[in-house]
Design an enzyme around this catalytic site. Structure first.
Site, PDB file in Angstrom:
ATOM      1  CD  GLU A 176       0.008  -1.405   3.065  1.00 50.32           C
ATOM      2  OE1 GLU A 176       0.491  -2.220   2.258  1.00 50.32           O
ATOM      3  OE2 GLU A 176      -0.158  -1.653   4.269  1.00 50.32           O
ATOM      4  CB  CYS A 281      15.711  -8.551   1.938  1.00 52.72           C
ATOM      5  SG  CYS A 281      15.958  -9.228   0.302  1.00 52.72           S
TER       6      CYS A 281
HETATM    7  P1  NAD Z   1       5.775  -5.652   5.716  1.00 57.40           P
HETATM    8  O1  NAD Z   1       5.926  -7.001   6.313  1.00 57.40           O
HETATM    9  O2  NAD Z   1       5.374  -4.528   6.593  1.00 57.40           O
HETATM   10  O3  NAD Z   1       4.683  -5.680   4.528  1.00 57.40           O
HETATM   11  C1  NAD Z   1       4.731  -6.668   3.509  1.00 57.40           C
HETATM   12  C2  NAD Z   1       3.305  -6.908   3.013  1.00 57.40           C
HETATM   13  O4  NAD Z   1       2.523  -7.459   4.078  1.00 57.40           O
HETATM   14  C3  NAD Z   1       2.607  -5.653   2.536  1.00 57.40           C
HETATM   15  O5  NAD Z   1       1.896  -5.936   1.358  1.00 57.40           O
HETATM   16  C4  NAD Z   1       1.674  -5.293   3.695  1.00 57.40           C
HETATM   17  O6  NAD Z   1       0.469  -4.697   3.257  1.00 57.40           O
HETATM   18  C5  NAD Z   1       1.381  -6.636   4.344  1.00 57.40           C
HETATM   19  N1  NAD Z   1       1.239  -6.567   5.803  1.00 57.40           N
HETATM   20  C6  NAD Z   1       1.873  -5.714   6.649  1.00 57.40           C
HETATM   21  N2  NAD Z   1       1.525  -5.972   7.925  1.00 57.40           N
HETATM   22  C7  NAD Z   1       0.666  -7.007   7.884  1.00 57.40           C
HETATM   23  C8  NAD Z   1      -0.037  -7.748   8.882  1.00 57.40           C
HETATM   24  N3  NAD Z   1       0.090  -7.447  10.177  1.00 57.40           N
HETATM   25  N4  NAD Z   1      -0.838  -8.763   8.489  1.00 57.40           N
HETATM   26  C9  NAD Z   1      -0.970  -9.077   7.183  1.00 57.40           C
HETATM   27  N5  NAD Z   1      -0.329  -8.410   6.199  1.00 57.40           N
HETATM   28  C10 NAD Z   1       0.486  -7.388   6.538  1.00 57.40           C
HETATM   29  O7  NAD Z   1       7.157  -5.341   4.946  1.00 57.40           O
HETATM   30  P2  NAD Z   1       7.608  -3.975   4.275  1.00 57.40           P
HETATM   31  O8  NAD Z   1       7.896  -2.973   5.332  1.00 57.40           O
HETATM   32  O9  NAD Z   1       6.687  -3.605   3.176  1.00 57.40           O
HETATM   33  O10 NAD Z   1       8.983  -4.453   3.584  1.00 57.40           O
HETATM   34  C11 NAD Z   1      10.202  -4.521   4.268  1.00 57.40           C
HETATM   35  C12 NAD Z   1      10.501  -5.912   4.758  1.00 57.40           C
HETATM   36  O11 NAD Z   1      10.520  -6.837   3.670  1.00 57.40           O
HETATM   37  C13 NAD Z   1      11.889  -6.023   5.388  1.00 57.40           C
HETATM   38  O12 NAD Z   1      11.792  -6.793   6.557  1.00 57.40           O
HETATM   39  C14 NAD Z   1      12.715  -6.732   4.322  1.00 57.40           C
HETATM   40  O13 NAD Z   1      13.831  -7.436   4.819  1.00 57.40           O
HETATM   41  C15 NAD Z   1      11.696  -7.644   3.751  1.00 57.40           C
HETATM   42  N6  NAD Z   1      12.082  -8.122   2.428  1.00 57.40           N
HETATM   43  C16 NAD Z   1      12.525  -9.415   2.324  1.00 57.40           C
HETATM   44  C17 NAD Z   1      12.944  -9.898   1.107  1.00 57.40           C
HETATM   45  C18 NAD Z   1      13.451 -11.310   0.999  1.00 57.40           C
HETATM   46  O14 NAD Z   1      13.625 -11.801  -0.115  1.00 57.40           O
HETATM   47  N7  NAD Z   1      13.715 -11.989   2.106  1.00 57.40           N
HETATM   48  C19 NAD Z   1      12.894  -9.081  -0.039  1.00 57.40           C
HETATM   49  C20 NAD Z   1      12.417  -7.771   0.096  1.00 57.40           C
HETATM   50  C21 NAD Z   1      12.015  -7.303   1.346  1.00 57.40           C
END
Ligand code: NAD
Length: 493
Positions: A176, A281
């Site tokens: 979002e 990440c």
């Molecule tokens: P996030 O976990 O906050 O959000 C990811 C997705 O989950 C979004 O679409 C969001 O709407 C949804 N979401 C958020 N909170 C939620 C909840 N409580 N319940 C259900 N859905 C929920 O992550 P972010 O801040 O958007 O991205 C950063 C994170 O992603 C970092 O921790 C990074 O390390 C990780 N990441 C990991 C990789 C990998 O390959 N391991 C790659 C890119 C990013």
């Protein structure tokens, strides 16, 4: 104000009345769009559209499915610069980083174009006399992808091109915080001639994700985001009978041996720690300087960090680093720098006071180096996800590997050295799934799996490469025998 629409059954759907969330240009701290937050009703609508489109798409020859992806690649290439600008505007990346994000995504489309070869099965004649056996791969049905903010193009493109190439239909839930890039990618897929309902986009937050996780029509979930949400997605999705791959957060270590090439180590560390403002990440957020590497590398690294130009990268070509994603995130990163300082580290480069001319409300943190961090410090446990490098000092390779292996995560790790023996020892013993030898950000390309370990990944099959194909298909094994006319008649009375 622009309002993002969901894309369901080939139609752009007006937002539901369940609220909206602001989309910022983080370089200026200004709202540029609103994104509707869908609930269970819209998710159900998308799942029905994807289910209805599945039988015809499954039966479309793989070569024709790939044909649409070839056209899709051409359309993205034609719009390359404008999509990169959208990424830079809603995320804050520099133009070079935004182009890299999109290029990595396009490579996934190219990989998916190979579907006819990638989907080929196996067979063995005469597993017993006159009996043959073969294995074919068939699609699962409706798949869903839930993505983070930090790679607005690449991470969605990790998922849906390959899933569609395998014959599944798909529902994408973009972040979002960066919905505009995903919206443009959906428009181009539609323009490439994908049949209605095969690909759908539903915007939303937690309620939308939770509805996808329990919807009976959804067969598989791909998730990338923070570890706590990845665990929730994996637990809930698998409990509801779905196949789940869930990539989580990270804390990646870079070891610098005393025999490392100094200039390359400094360049690698600066790129790994501060590239994409640390919001990767695979960022190298923790360095361990071994022995005299500290004196050789750290002063130059501090100087390099202080010279990185922070700016409003979407409009300033000279900016080398952009903002972080939100005001709240900037405050969190700064509070972790405070915690590092409180717990005894020296702030050798301090990004807390950075100001960008003409953008007083942007969400900026400058490159920061915490030198002399203790192995049990708060910043060693928390994923900071900002331009902050923690530096530890150790006497030997053994203690450095043991310290790195105590991390709960296990995404990437790298070593800088000119010793083949040290590199081999590191690769053998390090507890991480993606390893770099004199490569600071060892992110695998489309044809290899993106293979995080430990709390950086929940599931069995990772995104990208052949594991991606395996994730989006199920195998069918056929054992067959054919009789000659009249064969076996002796048994018939
Ligand atoms: P996030 O976990 O906050 O959000 C990811 C997705 O989950 C979004 O679409 C969001 O709407 C949804 N979401 C958020 N909170 C939620 C909840 N409580 N319940 C259900 N859905 C929920 O992550 P972010 O801040 O958007 O991205 C950063 C994170 O992603 C970092 O921790 C990074 O390390 C990780 N990441 C990991 C990789 C990998 O390959 N391991 C790659 C890119 C990013």
């Amino acid at each position: 104000m622009r309002i993002c629409k969901s894309f369901i059954g080939g139609e752009w759907v007006a937002p539901p009345a369940t609220g909206t969330s602001p989309v910022f240009n983080p370089a200026l701290g200004e709202i540029i769009a609103e994104v509707p937050l869908a609930g269970a009703e819209l998710v159900d609508h998308a799942a029905q559209a994807a289910s209805a489109a599945f039988p015809a798409w499954r039966d479309t020859p793989a070569v024709d499915r790939a044909g649409i992806l070839f056209r899709y690649k051409a359309l993205i290439e034609a719009e390359f610069e404008s999509i990169a600008l959208t990424i830079s505007t809603e995320h804050g990346k520099t133009p070079g980083e935004a182009r890299g994000d999109l290029r990595r995504g396009i490579q996934m489309v190219e990989y998916a174009c190979g579907a006819p070869s990638l989907l080929m099965g196996e067979s063995l004649e005469n597993i017993a006399r006159g009996i043959d056996c073969d294995a074919i791969r068939q699609p699962l049905g409706v798949c869903a992808g839930i993505v983070p903010f930090n790679f607005p193009a690449m991470v969605p493109l990790w998922m849906f091109p390959l899933s569609l190439a395998c014959g599944n239909t798909f529902i994408l839930k973009p972040s979002e915080k960066v919905p505009l890039t995903a919206t443009r990618l959906a428009e181009l897929l539609d323009a490439a001639g994908l049949p209605k309902g095969v690909f759908n986009v539903v915007h939303g937050g937690r309620a939308c994700v939770d509805a996808l996780l329990v919807h009976p029509a959804v067969r598989a979930i791909s998730f990338v985001g923070s570890t706590s949400v990845a665990r929730h997605v994996f637990d809930t999705g698998t409990r509801h009978g779905k196949r789940v791959q869930a990539a989580g957060g990270a804390k990646n270590f870079i070891l610098i041996m005393p025999d490392a090439t100094v200039a390359e180590s400094v360049r690698g560390l600066a790129e790994a720690a501060f590239g994409c403002a640390g919001e990767r990440c695979m960022s190298g957020s923790t360095a361990i300087a071994i022995g005299r590497a500290r004196d050789l590398v750290i002063p130059d690294l501090v100087s390099a960090a202080k010279h990185i130009r922070v700016g409003a990268a979407f409009r300033d070509a000279s900016a080398e680093m952009g903002p972080v994603i939100t005001r709240q995130h900037r405050d969190r990163v700064e509070s972790l720098i405070d915690a590092g300082e409180r717990e005894g580290a020296r702030v050798a480069a301090d990004g807390r006071s950075v100001r960008v001319e003409g953008a007083p409300n942007g969400f900026y943190v400058g490159p920061t180096i915490l030198d002399g961090v203790a192995p049990d410090a708060t910043v060693m446990r928390e994923e900071i996800f900002g331009p902050v490098l923690s530096v530890l000092h150790m006497d030997d390779l053994d203690s450095a590997i043991e310290t790195a292996n105590r991390s709960a995560y296990g995404n990437g790790a790298a070593i800088f050295t000119s010793s083949g023996r040290a590199a081999r020892e590191f690769r053998h013993r390090i507890n991480a799934g993606m390893v770099g030898v004199n490569v600071a950000v060892p992110a695998p390309m489309a044809f290899f799996p993106f293979s995080g370990w430990n709390e950086s990944f929940f599931g069995d099959l990772h995104v990208q490469g052949r594991e991606g194909i395996a994730f989006y298909t199920q195998q069918k094994i056929t054992t067959s025998r054919w009789f000659a006319a009249g064969e076996g008649d002796v048994w018939v009375k």
